[in-house]
Design a protein around this motif. Structure first.
Motif, mmCIF file in Angstrom:
data_model
loop_
_atom_site.group_PDB
_atom_site.id
_atom_site.type_symbol
_atom_site.label_atom_id
_atom_site.label_comp_id
_atom_site.label_asym_id
_atom_site.label_seq_id
_atom_site.Cartn_x
_atom_site.Cartn_y
_atom_site.Cartn_z
ATOM 1 N N GLU A 1 20.201 -4.657 -44.806
ATOM 2 C CA GLU A 1 19.761 -3.367 -45.336
ATOM 3 C C GLU A 1 19.872 -2.482 -44.171
ATOM 4 N N LYS A 2 19.685 -2.831 -42.896
ATOM 5 C CA LYS A 2 19.860 -1.825 -41.805
ATOM 6 C C LYS A 2 21.228 -1.121 -41.634
ATOM 7 N N ASP A 3 22.100 -2.110 -41.730
ATOM 8 C CA ASP A 3 23.492 -2.083 -41.790
ATOM 9 C C ASP A 3 24.125 -0.989 -43.008
ATOM 10 N N ILE A 4 23.594 -1.221 -44.023
ATOM 11 C CA ILE A 4 23.803 -0.343 -45.258
ATOM 12 C C ILE A 4 23.303 1.118 -44.834
ATOM 13 N N GLU A 5 22.135 1.042 -44.114
ATOM 14 C CA GLU A 5 21.585 2.654 -43.961
ATOM 15 C C GLU A 5 22.436 2.945 -42.871
ATOM 16 N N LYS A 6 22.899 2.330 -41.777
ATOM 17 C CA LYS A 6 23.565 2.676 -40.625
ATOM 18 C C LYS A 6 24.996 3.380 -41.182
ATOM 19 N N ILE A 7 25.690 2.828 -42.017
ATOM 20 C CA ILE A 7 26.802 3.245 -42.601
ATOM 21 C C ILE A 7 26.447 4.580 -43.315
ATOM 22 N N LYS A 8 25.682 4.550 -44.102
ATOM 23 C CA LYS A 8 25.257 5.977 -44.802
ATOM 24 C C LYS A 8 24.866 7.020 -43.902
ATOM 25 N N GLY A 9 24.145 6.438 -42.804
ATOM 26 C CA GLY A 9 23.864 7.459 -41.873
ATOM 27 C C GLY A 9 25.081 8.119 -41.259
ATOM 28 N N TYR A 10 26.153 7.436 -41.244
ATOM 29 C CA TYR A 10 27.335 7.986 -40.672
ATOM 30 C C TYR A 10 28.204 8.889 -41.654
ATOM 31 N N GLY A 11 27.425 8.964 -42.984
ATOM 32 C CA GLY A 11 28.270 9.603 -43.993
ATOM 33 C C GLY A 11 29.450 8.943 -44.752
ATOM 34 N N ILE A 12 29.168 7.669 -44.544
ATOM 35 C CA ILE A 12 30.334 6.751 -45.280
ATOM 36 C C ILE A 12 29.553 5.967 -46.252
ATOM 37 N N GLU A 13 30.383 5.443 -47.174
ATOM 38 C CA GLU A 13 30.064 4.760 -48.218
ATOM 39 C C GLU A 13 30.024 3.277 -48.084
ATOM 40 N N PRO A 14 28.814 2.466 -47.904
ATOM 41 C CA PRO A 14 28.956 0.945 -47.469
ATOM 42 C C PRO A 14 29.322 0.038 -48.792
ATOM 43 N N VAL A 15 29.763 -0.869 -48.212
ATOM 44 C CA VAL A 15 30.566 -1.859 -49.193
ATOM 45 C C VAL A 15 30.003 -3.303 -48.775
ATOM 46 N N LEU A 16 29.352 -4.001 -49.467
ATOM 47 C CA LEU A 16 29.154 -5.585 -49.237
ATOM 48 C C LEU A 16 30.404 -6.255 -49.607
ATOM 49 N N ALA A 17 30.697 -7.353 -48.553
ATOM 50 C CA ALA A 17 32.008 -8.146 -48.763
ATOM 51 C C ALA A 17 31.433 -9.714 -48.961
ATOM 52 N N VAL A 18 31.930 -10.509 -49.764
ATOM 53 C CA VAL A 18 31.717 -11.978 -49.728
ATOM 54 C C VAL A 18 32.926 -12.671 -49.931
ATOM 55 N N ASN A 19 33.008 -14.038 -49.290
ATOM 56 C CA ASN A 19 34.219 -14.726 -49.188
ATOM 57 C C ASN A 19 34.193 -15.644 -50.794
ATOM 58 N N PRO A 20 35.293 -16.285 -50.830
ATOM 59 C CA PRO A 20 35.532 -16.999 -52.124
ATOM 60 C C PRO A 20 34.229 -18.107 -52.318
ATOM 61 N N GLU A 21 34.014 -18.874 -51.343
ATOM 62 C CA GLU A 21 32.955 -19.719 -51.521
ATOM 63 C C GLU A 21 31.539 -19.136 -51.366
ATOM 64 N N SER A 22 31.424 -18.201 -51.317
ATOM 65 C CA SER A 22 29.990 -17.797 -51.025
ATOM 66 C C SER A 22 29.169 -17.077 -52.460
ATOM 67 N N PRO A 23 27.969 -17.546 -52.615
ATOM 68 C CA PRO A 23 27.565 -17.375 -53.910
ATOM 69 C C PRO A 23 27.244 -15.949 -54.296
ATOM 70 N N ILE A 24 27.292 -15.496 -55.371
ATOM 71 C CA ILE A 24 26.810 -13.948 -55.724
ATOM 72 C C ILE A 24 25.396 -13.885 -55.422
ATOM 73 N N GLU A 25 24.543 -14.551 -55.263
ATOM 74 C CA GLU A 25 23.230 -14.469 -55.122
ATOM 75 C C GLU A 25 23.178 -14.013 -53.591
ATOM 76 N N MET A 26 23.934 -13.998 -52.982
ATOM 77 C CA MET A 26 23.882 -13.390 -51.299
ATOM 78 C C MET A 26 23.866 -12.143 -51.394
ATOM 79 N N ILE A 27 24.612 -11.162 -52.481
ATOM 80 C CA ILE A 27 24.628 -9.942 -52.666
ATOM 81 C C ILE A 27 23.649 -9.240 -53.648
ATOM 82 N N LYS A 28 23.171 -10.109 -54.693
ATOM 83 C CA LYS A 28 22.181 -9.826 -55.697
ATOM 84 C C LYS A 28 21.057 -8.771 -55.366
#
Length: 224
Positions: free
Chosen positions: A97-124
Motif C-alpha cells: 500500500e505504501k509503494d502504491i501511494e508513493k507512485i501515485k504521489g509522483y503523479g504516476i499510475e501504479p501497477v501490481l505485477a505477479v509471476n506465473p506461479e503466484s496466486p491471485i490472492e496476493m493482489i486481491k
C-alpha cells in the motif's frame, strides 16, 4: 478496449532510435520497459540513463516494469522520468500500500505485477487501489520462454473478482504474447498485451506496423 505495449528490451539495443521510429509508425499504445536488477531475476536490463534517452526520443508513453527487489528504491529512481505506469512485484514488496501511494504521489499510475506461479490472492486486497494489473505469463528475466497455459485459469479467477467493481483495473499480460496466445487471453479478460520477441521483434517478414495490425485484427474479431 484493447491496447498494445511494445517490449523495447527485445528490440535492437544498438539501434534504439530507429526502433522507436518504427514503433511510432506502428502506433503502439505503450512502450513496455523492463528494469531488472540481477537479483529478483537473473538478468540486468534498462537503467535510468537508457530510459531517459528513450523518453526524450519518443512520444509513446512509458510503462516501466520493475522486476527488482526493493521496489521502493527503484520507484524513486525511475519516477523522475514520469512514465504513465510503474509496476512492481508483490512477491518482494513488504509495504504494498505504501509503494502504491508513493507512485501515485509522483503523479504516476501504479501497477501490481505477479509471476506465473503466484496466486491471485496476493493482489486481491489491492484491486481497488490500482488502475492496472500485470500478469506475467512467463517468468520475468528472459525473452523467448514458453507460455504458461495455467495462467489462463488465473485470469478467469481475476476477471470474476473485478467484474462487479465500478472502476475495473486493466489486465496487462506479458510473456510470449502472439497471434496464437492472444485470442485465449482476450476471452479471459486481458486488455493490454505486451509484444516482444515472438510477435514483434523477430526476423519474420513484415514491418512492425503489419505485425501490430495483425494483433489488432484479432481484437476486432473478438468484438464481433
Amino acid at each position: 478496449m484493447h491496447s498494445i505495449a511494445a517490449s523495447i528490451m527485445c528490440g535492437d539495443q544498438l539501434n534504439l532510435g530507429q526502433e522507436l521510429r518504427k514503433l511510432e509508425e506502428a502506433a503502439v499504445d505503450l512502450l513496455h520497459c523492463d528494469v531488472m536488477d540481477g537479483s529478483f531475476v537473473n538478468n540486468l536490463a534498462m537503467g535510468p540513463y537508457v530510459l531517459e534517452q528513450i523518453k526524450e526520443r519518443t512520444s509513446i508513453p512509458l510503462d516501466i516494469h520493475l522486476a527488482t527487489e526493493q521496489p521502493s528504491k527503484y520507484i524513486d529512481m525511475f519516477a523522475p522520468l514520469q512514465p504513465k505506469y510503474i509496476s512492481f512485484h508483490v512477491e518482494v514488496c513488504e509495504q504494498i500500500e505504501k509503494d502504491i501511494e508513493k507512485i501515485k504521489g509522483y503523479g504516476i499510475e501504479p501497477v501490481l505485477a505477479v509471476n506465473p506461479e503466484s496466486p491471485i490472492e496476493m493482489i486481491k486486497p489491492y484491486l481497488s487501489m490500482v488502475p492496472m494489473l500485470l500478469i506475467m505469463t512467463v517468468n520475468p528475466g528472459f525473452a523467448g520462454q514458453r507460455f504458461n497455459h495455467h495462467v489462463l485459469e488465473k485470469l478467469v479467477v481475476l476477471s470474476k473478482l473485478i467484474e462487479t467493481m465500478e472502476n475495473k483495473p486493466l489486465i496487462e499480460v506479458d510473456g510470449n504474447i502472439n497471434v496464437t496466445t492472444v485470442p485465449a487471453l482476450i476471452d479471459r479478460g486481458a486488455n493490454v498485451f505486451v509484444l516482444g520477441t515472438s510477435a514483434l521483434f523477430n526476423h519474420q517478414k513484415g514491418t512492425y506496423e503489419q505485425k501490430v495490425n495483425e494483433i489488432r485484427e484479432l481484437f476486432e474479431k473478438r468484438r464481433i
